[in-house]
Design an enzyme around this catalytic site. Sequence first.
Site, mmCIF file in Angstrom:
data_model
loop_
_atom_site.group_PDB
_atom_site.id
_atom_site.type_symbol
_atom_site.label_atom_id
_atom_site.label_comp_id
_atom_site.label_asym_id
_atom_site.label_seq_id
_atom_site.Cartn_x
_atom_site.Cartn_y
_atom_site.Cartn_z
ATOM 1 N N HIS A 105 26.168 76.672 9.079
ATOM 2 C CA HIS A 105 26.772 75.340 9.164
ATOM 3 C C HIS A 105 26.678 74.858 10.616
ATOM 4 O O HIS A 105 26.987 75.622 11.540
ATOM 5 C CB HIS A 105 28.240 75.409 8.726
ATOM 6 C CG HIS A 105 28.938 74.093 8.791
ATOM 7 N ND1 HIS A 105 28.707 73.096 7.867
ATOM 8 C CD2 HIS A 105 29.812 73.593 9.690
ATOM 9 C CE1 HIS A 105 29.433 72.032 8.193
ATOM 10 N NE2 HIS A 105 30.117 72.306 9.290
ATOM 11 N N THR A 137 32.403 80.652 0.062
ATOM 12 C CA THR A 137 33.521 80.750 -0.879
ATOM 13 C C THR A 137 33.765 79.368 -1.473
ATOM 14 O O THR A 137 33.073 78.408 -1.119
ATOM 15 C CB THR A 137 34.797 81.259 -0.167
ATOM 16 O OG1 THR A 137 35.070 80.381 0.926
ATOM 17 C CG2 THR A 137 34.634 82.678 0.330
HETATM 18 C C1 GRF Z 1 20.826 72.912 9.602
HETATM 19 O O1 GRF Z 1 21.377 72.141 10.626
HETATM 20 C C2 GRF Z 1 21.882 73.758 8.946
HETATM 21 O O2 GRF Z 1 22.888 74.154 9.814
HETATM 22 C C3 GRF Z 1 22.446 72.822 7.902
HETATM 23 O O3 GRF Z 1 21.351 72.089 7.437
HETATM 24 C C4 GRF Z 1 20.332 72.048 8.442
HETATM 25 C C5 GRF Z 1 19.105 72.606 7.822
HETATM 26 O O4 GRF Z 1 17.984 72.466 8.641
HETATM 27 N N1 GRF Z 1 23.146 73.561 6.885
HETATM 28 P P1 GRF Z 1 16.625 73.184 8.241
HETATM 29 O O5 GRF Z 1 16.251 72.705 6.842
HETATM 30 O O6 GRF Z 1 16.839 74.658 8.291
HETATM 31 O O7 GRF Z 1 15.635 72.713 9.266
#
Ligand code: GRF
Length: 210
Positions: A105, A137
Amino acid sequence: MKRIVVLISGRGSNLRALVEARLPIEVAAVISNRPDAAGLAFAAGHGIATQVVDHKAFAGREAFDAALGDAIEAQRADLVVMAGFMRLLTPGFIRRFAGRMINIHPALLPAFTGLDTHRRALERGCRVHGCTVHYVTEGMDEGPIIAQASVPVLPDDDADTLAARVLAQEHQLYPAVLRAWSDGAFRLEGERVSWRDACTWPDAAHYPEY
Ligand code: GRF
């Protein structure tokens, strides 16, 4: 060798970082809910099995999650790795993979769950920001925290420059966490993650200075 399934919806830069880290882990398959996800082409180009479970082809969330869950189970993976997978999942799906599904995240949880994290961090005047790898979760972005990386928020930042700085850390943090997982360096104990040797990981090598 332990096996993972990676779930994506788009760009797939975290997937790329995981693959390019040459971890002692087999990526059994990359599954996307969107047929046009750029990460699918990257995976296919690296000889990794790909599959699309298109959410638009299902009547509702339950049906989609059941099909997605079956596709994952068919890979006999030890861990489900969400890397930019942009679907809310039903409680039933999350229970099915409880304790064996992680996510990255783009914020320092528990601050800024949900979307648009970089803009919101700027609006709140945060001086540091970052990313979090956590178990998934039922509460969105609320699962036990495995590891985090932080970055400074600089005076001239906009959401794009801040996102790029965080993303560079994501690309280091996620492979490092997966390597640690393959070593058995941490485990989920109830509501918290416990590290085998909290003094040596995470260490400075995972947090290049600015
Ligand atoms: C990333 O910033 C990740 O933290 C979030 O979605 C984005 C995905 O980027 N969950 P990518 O597809 O891995 O380039």
